[in-house]
Write a protein that holds these residues in place. Structure first.
Motif, PDB file in Angstrom:
ATOM      1  N   ALA A 123      65.404 -10.164  80.726  1.00 32.33           N
ATOM      2  CA  ALA A 123      66.080  -9.657  81.925  1.00 32.33           C
ATOM      3  C   ALA A 123      65.148  -8.679  82.625  1.00 32.33           C
ATOM      4  O   ALA A 123      64.379  -7.965  81.970  1.00 32.33           O
ATOM      5  N   VAL A 124      65.210  -8.663  83.949  1.00 32.91           N
ATOM      6  CA  VAL A 124      64.399  -7.735  84.739  1.00 32.91           C
ATOM      7  C   VAL A 124      65.304  -6.997  85.706  1.00 32.91           C
ATOM      8  O   VAL A 124      66.034  -7.625  86.487  1.00 32.91           O
ATOM      9  N   LEU A 125      65.256  -5.681  85.653  1.00 30.34           N
ATOM     10  CA  LEU A 125      66.032  -4.840  86.564  1.00 30.34           C
ATOM     11  C   LEU A 125      65.158  -4.375  87.722  1.00 30.34           C
ATOM     12  O   LEU A 125      63.950  -4.206  87.570  1.00 30.34           O
ATOM     13  N   GLY A 126      65.807  -4.164  88.868  1.00 28.43           N
ATOM     14  CA  GLY A 126      65.155  -3.539  89.998  1.00 28.43           C
ATOM     15  C   GLY A 126      65.961  -2.328  90.426  1.00 28.43           C
ATOM     16  O   GLY A 126      67.125  -2.175  90.043  1.00 28.43           O
ATOM     17  N   THR A 148      70.772   3.707  91.610  1.00 31.60           N
ATOM     18  CA  THR A 148      70.797   3.202  90.241  1.00 31.60           C
ATOM     19  C   THR A 148      69.400   2.803  89.809  1.00 31.60           C
ATOM     20  O   THR A 148      68.727   2.019  90.477  1.00 31.60           O
ATOM     21  N   ASN A 149      68.982   3.353  88.671  1.00 27.69           N
ATOM     22  CA  ASN A 149      67.701   3.032  88.064  1.00 27.69           C
ATOM     23  C   ASN A 149      67.887   2.923  86.558  1.00 27.69           C
ATOM     24  O   ASN A 149      68.835   3.490  86.001  1.00 27.69           O
ATOM     25  N   PRO A 150      67.004   2.211  85.883  1.00 34.87           N
ATOM     26  CA  PRO A 150      67.170   2.085  84.434  1.00 34.87           C
ATOM     27  C   PRO A 150      66.891   3.397  83.709  1.00 34.87           C
ATOM     28  O   PRO A 150      66.175   4.263  84.212  1.00 34.87           O
ATOM     29  N   VAL A 151      67.456   3.511  82.515  1.00 38.34           N
ATOM     30  CA  VAL A 151      67.218   4.664  81.647  1.00 38.34           C
ATOM     31  C   VAL A 151      66.318   4.200  80.501  1.00 38.34           C
ATOM     32  O   VAL A 151      66.627   3.227  79.813  1.00 38.34           O
ATOM     33  N   TRP A 152      65.221   4.912  80.307  1.00 34.91           N
ATOM     34  CA  TRP A 152      64.258   4.566  79.261  1.00 34.91           C
ATOM     35  C   TRP A 152      64.516   5.415  78.022  1.00 34.91           C
ATOM     36  O   TRP A 152      64.706   6.632  78.112  1.00 34.91           O
ATOM     37  N   VAL A 153      64.513   4.790  76.864  1.00 38.26           N
ATOM     38  CA  VAL A 153      64.667   5.480  75.584  1.00 38.26           C
ATOM     39  C   VAL A 153      63.543   5.026  74.672  1.00 38.26           C
ATOM     40  O   VAL A 153      63.469   3.839  74.312  1.00 38.26           O
ATOM     41  N   ASP A 154      62.648   5.953  74.341  1.00 41.96           N
ATOM     42  CA  ASP A 154      61.497   5.626  73.485  1.00 41.96           C
ATOM     43  C   ASP A 154      60.707   4.441  74.025  1.00 41.96           C
ATOM     44  O   ASP A 154      60.289   3.542  73.283  1.00 41.96           O
ATOM     45  N   GLY A 155      60.522   4.432  75.343  1.00 38.18           N
ATOM     46  CA  GLY A 155      59.702   3.408  75.965  1.00 38.18           C
ATOM     47  C   GLY A 155      60.381   2.071  76.185  1.00 38.18           C
ATOM     48  O   GLY A 155      59.730   1.116  76.612  1.00 38.18           O
ATOM     49  N   GLN A 156      61.689   1.992  75.924  1.00 36.99           N
ATOM     50  CA  GLN A 156      62.422   0.748  76.115  1.00 36.99           C
ATOM     51  C   GLN A 156      63.655   0.989  76.983  1.00 36.99           C
ATOM     52  O   GLN A 156      64.174   2.100  77.067  1.00 36.99           O
ATOM     53  N   TYR A 161      72.304  -3.042  84.463  1.00 40.13           N
ATOM     54  CA  TYR A 161      73.346  -3.071  85.479  1.00 40.13           C
ATOM     55  C   TYR A 161      73.211  -4.376  86.248  1.00 40.13           C
ATOM     56  O   TYR A 161      72.154  -5.025  86.223  1.00 40.13           O
ATOM     57  N   SER A 162      74.267  -4.746  86.943  1.00 45.37           N
ATOM     58  CA  SER A 162      74.297  -6.065  87.577  1.00 45.37           C
ATOM     59  C   SER A 162      74.012  -6.024  89.078  1.00 45.37           C
ATOM     60  O   SER A 162      73.990  -7.068  89.723  1.00 45.37           O
ATOM     61  N   THR A 191      77.215  -2.883  81.543  1.00 40.62           N
ATOM     62  CA  THR A 191      76.612  -2.015  80.532  1.00 40.62           C
ATOM     63  C   THR A 191      76.732  -2.651  79.154  1.00 40.62           C
ATOM     64  O   THR A 191      75.763  -2.701  78.378  1.00 40.62           O
ATOM     65  N   GLU A 192      77.921  -3.150  78.835  1.00 40.82           N
ATOM     66  CA  GLU A 192      78.128  -3.800  77.545  1.00 40.82           C
ATOM     67  C   GLU A 192      77.262  -5.046  77.423  1.00 40.82           C
ATOM     68  O   GLU A 192      76.638  -5.280  76.377  1.00 40.82           O
ATOM     69  N   TYR A 193      77.227  -5.862  78.457  1.00 38.95           N
ATOM     70  CA  TYR A 193      76.457  -7.117  78.426  1.00 38.95           C
ATOM     71  C   TYR A 193      74.997  -6.849  78.076  1.00 38.95           C
ATOM     72  O   TYR A 193      74.433  -7.475  77.173  1.00 38.95           O
ATOM     73  N   PHE A 194      74.381  -5.915  78.800  1.00 40.57           N
ATOM     74  CA  PHE A 194      72.959  -5.674  78.591  1.00 40.57           C
ATOM     75  C   PHE A 194      72.689  -4.881  77.311  1.00 40.57           C
ATOM     76  O   PHE A 194      71.628  -5.053  76.691  1.00 40.57           O
ATOM     77  N   SER A 195      73.624  -4.034  76.919  1.00 46.15           N
ATOM     78  CA  SER A 195      73.470  -3.339  75.631  1.00 46.15           C
ATOM     79  C   SER A 195      73.464  -4.334  74.486  1.00 46.15           C
ATOM     80  O   SER A 195      72.655  -4.235  73.555  1.00 46.15           O
ATOM     81  N   GLN A 196      74.363  -5.303  74.544  1.00 43.40           N
ATOM     82  CA  GLN A 196      74.429  -6.316  73.493  1.00 43.40           C
ATOM     83  C   GLN A 196      73.228  -7.247  73.551  1.00 43.40           C
ATOM     84  O   GLN A 196      72.721  -7.694  72.507  1.00 43.40           O
ATOM     85  N   LEU A 197      72.745  -7.554  74.758  1.00 42.00           N
ATOM     86  CA  LEU A 197      71.543  -8.374  74.888  1.00 42.00           C
ATOM     87  C   LEU A 197      70.361  -7.679  74.207  1.00 42.00           C
ATOM     88  O   LEU A 197      69.597  -8.302  73.462  1.00 42.00           O
ATOM     89  N   HIS A 198      70.214  -6.382  74.455  1.00 40.86           N
ATOM     90  CA  HIS A 198      69.116  -5.630  73.843  1.00 40.86           C
ATOM     91  C   HIS A 198      69.296  -5.514  72.333  1.00 40.86           C
ATOM     92  O   HIS A 198      68.333  -5.684  71.569  1.00 40.86           O
ATOM     93  N   ALA A 199      70.521  -5.246  71.895  1.00 43.74           N
ATOM     94  CA  ALA A 199      70.780  -5.103  70.465  1.00 43.74           C
ATOM     95  C   ALA A 199      70.483  -6.395  69.716  1.00 43.74           C
ATOM     96  O   ALA A 199      70.118  -6.371  68.529  1.00 43.74           O
ATOM     97  N   ALA A 200      70.629  -7.537  70.396  1.00 37.84           N
ATOM     98  CA  ALA A 200      70.372  -8.831  69.771  1.00 37.84           C
ATOM     99  C   ALA A 200      68.891  -9.191  69.759  1.00 37.84           C
ATOM    100  O   ALA A 200      68.511 -10.245  69.245  1.00 37.84           O
TER     101      ALA A 200
END
Length: 315
Positions: A123-126, A148-156, A161-162, A191-200
């Motif tokens: 996925a790519v956010l803008g 709206t901008n992405p939040v980075w945590v430890d470089g990831q 967001y949609s 938020t849930e969709y992309f959190s679960q995508l990352h967790a997977a």
């Protein structure tokens, strides 16, 4: 030496809409996209109203667009239902989401695709840059509380967001994944969709130049709206924490309470500077919302309400 031809890409641009006349501006901006010769685009409009209220507008604009437009009626008043209808209807290599209260810049889609191809991300956010009217409070315009901008945590990037995103449809982390219908009226489904995508194991990249512009209407240019939005955002975060770290709920609640207290103290310390005070206070409210989510309190409803001044929810 002859260079091999560039691979061709099919992209479906999805716009979920709900009683919003601004859809005309959104579609008009898509007509100005500058795409490479190897990119073919199609537009999917998913109407989330009980009645097919956007059908006439979409069909009247379709002949003027350089891309095919598909209209889908997917009632009613549940944004997750509309998003899932887009996922089901899409057939391209990529799928992009943009909100029906936004306009895209000419290089938007090409930049998202370029980032996806060079990064290999799922996925790519803008960025979504808010555009304030002169009547908006000065502290709000100065602090830019709606962009709206992405939040980075430890470089990831751990979630997304949609309002400005590209999905790689063949990714195992995207294929078959759907938005939670139970969050379709409260918000937080993305938020849930992309959190679960990352967790997977999915990777989320960022394309800084893939800009989307979003005017801030008068009913959102209020502190009350920001308070409600931040609290609900905190609820979503708290609920996700509770599902991921069930055994640590008391610790998470205590941590959120400490963060809230810190933010409110910070707000008091800069009380004479409105945009800094309100930023700290809103962060504190978000942490209070996280406590609510951790405790399992039902998330407040933000979407699917009657329109105000001709504008209501999209996402």
């Amino acid at each position: 030496m002859t260079q091999p031809p560039s691979p061709r890409f099919q992209v479906d641009i999805c716009v979920c809409t709900y009683r919003r006349p601004y859809l005309a501006e959104t579609l008009g901006s898509l007509a100005t996209l500058e795409l490479p010769a190897n990119v073919q685009a199609r537009i999917i409009v998913a109407d989330n109203d009980a009645a097919p209220s956007a059908r006439d507008l979409a069909t009247s604009i379709a002949p003027s667009l350089p891309f095919e437009l598909i209209y889908i009626h997917c009632p009613a008043s549940n944004i997750s239902l509309a998003r899932n209808a887009c996922l089901d209807a899409a057939g391209g290599d990529y799928l992009a989401f943009v909100d029906d209260d936004s306009t895209v810049t000419a290089a938007w889609l090409a930049t998202l695709i370029e980032t996806a191809e060079t990064s290999g991300a799922d996925a790519v956010l803008g960025p979504v840059r808010s555009v304030y009217a002169s009547t908006a409070p000065s502290w709000m315009r100065r602090g830019d509380f709606h962009s709206t901008n992405p939040v980075w945590v430890d470089g990831q990037i751990h979630t997304g967001y949609s309002g400005n995103v590209l999905l790689r449809r063949a990714s195992p982390h995207v294929e078959g994944r759907r938005f939670n219908l139970s969050l379709g009226k409260t918000g937080g489904e993305d938020t849930e969709y992309f959190s679960q995508l990352h967790a997977a194991g999915g990777r989320i990249a960022y394309a800084e130049r893939a800009l989307v512009l979003e005017p801030v209407p008068a009913d959102r240019a209020r502190l009350q709206w920001l308070v409600k939005r931040r609290f609900r955002s905190g609820q979503t975060h708290g609920r996700l924490l509770a599902s991921q770290k069930a055994g640590r709920k008391p610790v998470q609640i205590a941590l959120a309470a400490a963060k809230a207290a810190y933010c409110f103290a910070g707000a008091a310390a800069v009380g004479i500077i409105p945009h800094k005070r309100n930023r700290q206070a809103l962060r504190g409210i978000m942490h209070i919302g996280a406590i609510s989510g951790l405790l399992g309190v039902r998330e407040i409803r933000l979407y699917g309400e009657e329109p105000t001044g001709g504008r209501t929810h999209a996402a």
